[in-house]
Design a protein around this motif. Structure first.
Motif: not given
Length: 158
Positions: A61-79
């Motif tokens: 679950l920690g792994t999922i949270q790390v990926i989610k937070s890092a990826l979401t921030t990068r995806k949102l900035a790109g969008l």
């Protein structure tokens, strides 16, 4: 044949039967105690495995949270960059490579790296059968098998 003083003819037989019953009872009690001790030992081992699997689930679950937070921030900035450019109506882009990079970031995906070695150890030990709650055993099995099945399907779709 040879009789002690005071023994009748059937008393040695009664004594032998009594000794036999005492010995058999003692063996049965010892076997029951050993089985009880073995069950308690297996339950202690099962408890250790369940705690270990719980830690593994928390790690995943920690792994999922790390990926989610890092990826979401990068995806949102790109969008946001892509949307701002599209809303501006301007067909020229100051930094074409950066703009393409932002488009790529907005569509980026990540594959989580789940661990399941502790669950595999539980399955291999054979102690999973001791879980009295069959729904819990089924949930554990599907929790650790479903991500791999889903990730395989994602790979096929990509």
């Amino acid at each position: 044949m040879f009789r002690s003083r005071g023994e009748s003819g059937d008393e040695p037989i009664r004594r032998a039967v009594f000794e036999f019953v005492v010995i058999v009872t003692g063996v049965l009690v010892a076997l029951a105690a050993d089985e009880w001790r073995q069950e308690r030992q297996e339950l202690r081992e099962l408890n250790g495995y369940v705690v270990s699997v719980l830690d593994e689930v928390r790690d995943n679950l920690g792994t999922i949270q790390v990926i989610k937070s890092a990826l979401t921030t990068r995806k949102l900035a790109g969008l946001e960059t892509v949307i701002a450019q599209l809303e501006s109506g301007d067909t020229t882009v100051d930094d074409p490579e950066g703009f393409i990079r932002q488009i790529a970031y907005s569509a980026d995906t990540a594959t989580p790296w789940f661990t399941y070695s502790r669950f595999e150890a539980l399955k291999t030990s054979g102690l999973l059968r001791l879980l009295e709650d069959d729904d819990l055993a089924d949930s554990l099995s599907s929790t650790f098998q479903a991500p791999q099945v889903l990730l395989d399907q994602v790979k096929l779709l990509q």
